[in-house]
Design a protein around this motif. Structure first.
Motif, PDB file in Angstrom:
ATOM      1  N   ILE A 219       0.844  -1.202   0.000  1.00 48.99           N
ATOM      2  CA  ILE A 219       0.000   0.000   0.000  1.00 48.99           C
ATOM      3  C   ILE A 219       0.880   1.252   0.000  1.00 48.99           C
ATOM      4  O   ILE A 219       0.765   2.112  -0.876  1.00 48.99           O
TER       5      ILE A 219
ATOM      6  N   ILE B 211      -7.271  -5.428   3.449  1.00 49.13           N
ATOM      7  CA  ILE B 211      -5.925  -4.979   3.772  1.00 49.13           C
ATOM      8  C   ILE B 211      -5.521  -5.643   5.081  1.00 49.13           C
ATOM      9  O   ILE B 211      -6.132  -5.405   6.129  1.00 49.13           O
TER      10      ILE B 211
ATOM     11  N   TYR C  82      -4.284  -6.913   0.010  1.00 46.87           N
ATOM     12  CA  TYR C  82      -3.015  -6.187   0.139  1.00 46.87           C
ATOM     13  C   TYR C  82      -2.447  -6.394   1.524  1.00 46.87           C
ATOM     14  O   TYR C  82      -3.194  -6.527   2.498  1.00 46.87           O
TER      15      TYR C  82
END
Lengths: 213, 396
Positions: free
Chosen positions: A23, A38, A211
């Motif tokens: 990120i 995430i 991510y």
């Protein structure tokens, strides 16, 4: 609506953070309908990221764009419009009006841009198991209950993006699942994206993108 | 459904620190009351002094003389105005005209004939007709005319009627004395003249015995061709006898002026000064109260900081919040200013009724400008409030 980050990094993080992060320092675009997961261990800047995206803090380098507009140039008024119509959030620390009842907390959000009816509040509360708490003061609710109030609150407005910052930290698996399903339904109904940041992978979040922070 | 401020209201912690709030309310009320009363009294004074003192012609006529001191006594030329001084007085911008009173420079004896067996030395003066309040058409004289029209000061006539009984003289009405021929004997320059004077009018303005200017000019030339002492008195014409510039000029030159006519002006100056001071003080109190109130408001916002911050986080518009938070205080402002306005009205009514005995120059309702000031104060308070709240909210 699109949400774009460009070479983003908190000012208090060293440049080296960009090397190991998917990120920080990256150029990414999230679009409506996407389910973004995430995964972020403690101290990796998860809450910072959510605060940056929601415009609570601006101590970052790089850019965040709502569609093509940089949020750096947003006024408080611009953010108010986005938060009312397009971007919703469940904060890790819940942020309820502790001296108000659960219902008052929800109603204050709902009246801003009523996406749901009053009856829907009761229905959602029942579904998440806090139906009996609607008339209790928020400060008398447990963290788990408060978290569910914050989740329902985030769903009472129209949105294109729903930001989640450890929304289940005080919930057991069963309650987390109920809440997740509700959020997924609501997001789907709006064709909205969910950006879900948590400590680890949660099985029941059907992410389309993953991510590591 | 429109956005309601009602659920937001309890989030503002206004209940605490009530003393500070009430102090600022009371302070604001007192300040506004002082300010409004001062403005109203200022207007009252203007109406009483400014308008009431202007005579029917719109002008005041006042005589000025030079002070006779021990040093100048016995030197008539030093106690008279020269042509240059007259020109200087005429040139002053706050005067609308000036005319000298020319005195007779020769010996005059006046007697009442058989009806009024009294004889006395006397004097005559002349003044431009424009400066005399009562000029009958008959107030004219041409060379060769024995009859002279005379204008006598009402005060002199009154004085005669007061001392007449003690002297064994008859008291007279204005009509009787007007019909009475007075014999004037003039003497000087080796010449003598006898004239018959008839009172053609009484003057409230000029304290003298006036004859037509043409007569006195002729008589002075005839009976006292060599004497020229200038002018002992000058009449000035002004729109405002209470003008500070006029008073300053008179003081600077060391002239004597009718104190009674200008006394009002001096009093007016002092009273207006007091009320101006009071008004400024009122304004100061208003400013102080507004400041105190702004501190209170900052305190409210600081105490409600978390809630307000959360509202902004939820997507409430800072502008909408500012408007509504400050709007909450507008009824209080309106109430305070309205109360002050009502008290001012009561004050004005009492002042007019009991202190001024319902004089026509004043009005019982307060002047419109006071109402305008009151409205302006409400608007000013609301705007300062709004700006303060907006600034505070934006800094959250």
């Amino acid at each position: 609506m699109k949400l774009t980050i460009q070479d983003l990094l908190p000012v208090y993080f060293p440049e080296s953070r960009k090397q190991n992060s998917e990120i920080w320092g990256q150029n990414l675009t999230f679009e409506s309908g996407e389910m973004v997961k995430i995964v972020a261990p403690s101290g990796s800047g998860k809450t910072s990221l959510m605060h940056f995206l929601y415009g609570i803090r601006k101590d970052y380098n790089g850019e965040i764009l709502y569609d093509t507009l940089s949020t750096r140039n947003f006024t408080a008024e611009d953010f108010a419009v986005q938060r009312k119509d397009s971007v919703s959030i469940v904060l890790q620390d819940m942020r309820l009006l502790t001296e108000q009842t659960v219902l008052q907390n929800l109603e204050i959000k709902r009246q801003l841009n009523p996406h749901h009816s009053k009856e829907k509040i009761t229905e959602m509360a029942e579904r998440l198991g806090i139906g009996s708490k609607l008339n209790s003061l928020a400060k008398t609710c447990s963290y788990g209950e408060q978290q569910r109030v914050a989740i329902i609150r985030s769903l009472l407005q129209p949105f294109r993006f729903l930001l989640l910052d450890e929304p289940f930290s005080h919930l057991d698996n069963n309650n987390s699942l109920l809440a997740m399903n509700l959020m997924l339904e609501e997001a789907k109904a709006r064709n909205a994206a969910i950006i879900f940041a948590d400590l680890e992978r949660i099985e029941f979040f059907p992410f389309t993108k993953l991510y590591h922070l | 459904m429109s956005l309601s401020f009602k659920p937001i209201q309890p989030l503002l912690q206004t209940g605490t620190n009530a003393a500070s709030r009430w102090f600022s309310y009371i302070g604001l009320g007192v300040g506004v009351l002082l300010l409004l009363c001062s403005v109203q009294m200022y207007i009252n004074i203007q109406q009483l002094v400014g308008e009431a003192k202007v005579s029917s012609t719109g002008y005041d006529f006042i005589s000025i003389t030079k002070k006779v001191t021990n040093e100048t006594a016995g030197q008539p030329e030093k106690n008279a105005f020269s042509e240059a001084e007259l020109a200087d007085i005429k040139g002053q911008p706050f005067l609308d005209g000036a005319s000298p009173l020319v005195a007779s420079q020769f010996h005059i004896k006046i007697s009442g004939g058989e009806i009024l067996p009294v004889s006395t030395d006397f004097f005559l003066e002349s003044l431009e007709d424009e400066f005399i309040d009562t000029v009958p058409p008959s107030f004219k004289w041409e060379p060769g005319q024995i009859n002279i029209p005379v204008i006598v000061s009402s005060d002199f006539f009154e004085a005669y009627n007061i001392f007449a009984p003690g002297q064994g003289l008859p008291q007279m009405s204005q009509e009787t004395i007007s019909g009475l021929p007075l014999i004037i004997n003039a003497e000087g320059n080796g010449q003598q003249g006898k004239f018959i004077a008839k009172i053609s009018a009484f003057s409230d303005r000029v304290n003298s015995i006036l004859v037509p200017k043409s007569f006195l000019d002729w008589a002075n030339k005839t009976f006292a061709p060599d004497k020229q002492f200038g002018y002992s008195r000058i009449f000035i014409k002004t729109k405002d006898a209470n003008n500070a510039e006029l008073l300053n000029y008179i003081d600077k030159k060391g002239f004597n002026i009718n104190k009674d006519k200008t006394k009002f002006g001096r009093t007016k100056q002092v009273i207006q000064g007091i009320f101006t001071g009071l008004g400024v003080f009122g304004l100061l109190v208003v400013v102080m109260a507004l400041m105190l109130f702004s501190f209170y408001l900052q305190l409210v916002i600081a105490r409600s900081r978390d809630s307000l911050q959360l509202l902004l986080l939820l997507g409430y518009s800072p502008l909408w919040l500012s408007k509504n938070v400050s709007k909450k205080f507008i009824p209080i402002y309106v109430l305070i200013v309205l109360s002050a306005l009502i008290l001012t009205q009561i004050m004005q009514w009492a002042f007019h009724r009991f202190a001024m005995f319902s004089r026509e120059e004043l009005s019982t309702p307060i002047h419109w400008s006071v109402v305008v000031i009151a409205i302006a104060l409400i608007i000013l308070s609301a705007i300062t409030n709004y700006r303060l709240v907006k600034k505070q909210l934006q800094s959250l």
